[in-house]
Design a protein around this motif. Sequence first.
Motif: not given
Length: 445
Positions: A37-40, A43-45, A70-73
Amino acid sequence: MARTVLLRSLIALGAIAVLTPLAPAQAQPAQPSQAPAAPVDPQIKIRAIRALADRGEDGLAAIAAYANDPSIDVRVEMVKRIAEIGGPRVQPALLRILRDPDPEIQIRATDGLVNIYLPGYLKTSVSRNLARTKDGVRVSFDGNEQVVDGYVTVPPEVTTALGDVMKSSPNFDSRANAARALGVLHAQSAVPDLLQALYSKNDQLMFESLIALQKVRDPSAGPRLAFLVRDLSEPVKIAALRTVGILRTKQALPDIRYLLRNSKGKAVEREALTALSRIADPTDHDEFVRYLVGKDANLRTLGAEGLARIHNPADLHRLTEGFLDEKDMGARLAVSFAMVALGRVETTQVAPLGYLINTLNRVTYRSVVLSYLTELTRDAKVRQALYPTLVAASRSEKTGIAIVLGWSGEQDSVPFLDAMRRDSDSEVSQQATVSLRNLEARLKQ
């Protein structure tokens, strides 16, 4: 457009969790013929988290599911929104998030925890001015006077978790902010860790730990921090002087006297005299008299405060002269404080106690008068003199006296706070309610 439609559909179906990694127990074996699956897009999250935050506590669990993203943002957005939701239900999530290694996330989780017990704290907290840089985070540690009301009980798991951050975080800003939080939460159990932090050699952590110790007010801590009044960092030195003064640490007197006589800076001299006036050792009586008649109004103020706490009846005559002759408002209030401490408890407007009460109406000097009256009201004679003034008191005078009785009143103060609790002025009533809770909590200790 397609992403927006997908996002709205997921929210509508309550399926936001598909945007986060599945737990191991839920994972399904990949089919050999299926492509990964492609990573989401983060910004959508983030948009999904914001949409969930609009649901308040109902969206809390789904937002907290992003804690391991995994995203700090994404994780930053998650902790911001959880902290803003606030209330007791966010505590378990914030305690888990506090273990995140990222300093911004630790700082925001720390401030969110404090906000549970001091609602509105986020508006003045360190995290409000936090910015990310290529090296980590940039924060401003300005303003640190808040503390929870006396009736507020903070569970040990919160203070323990904050203590762990203060001791173990690799980031000193996170550690300093945790020390600040422990002070705001009046964490008595954190005193040993706050004292240990004074050996960190990081000025900000040392400074925040000293301020926290001032708020906790455990006198036993004083001797163990007295060495810092000779610290090379002026902010640390001044904070240490203030702390030993508040804790009335007599072991620090030799160093305080040395600084008073040998300091080249006005700020250190003033803070050394402040500490001396709070400890109020009779040995320093002549020093206070000397400053009482000096040219500097700030130092005259401190000379009067020192004489107030030494309680030598022979000083009343010179203080009375000072009350009549003093032109500086701050110094005149200090002389009034000293005269009341030495027994002048009349409440006419021209009497020192009446003058202090009337000055509660002046915003500029209100905090000074509250401090003086809090100290004076520990004396039953002063309390008994205050009570009759409530009949004709203004709103500012009633709320001020209510605050003071909450901090320093005794059992005899309860009926008067209870009467103010039923006052037709909602501001008076609200303050009296809080003060009564503070007083009752203190009387039970």
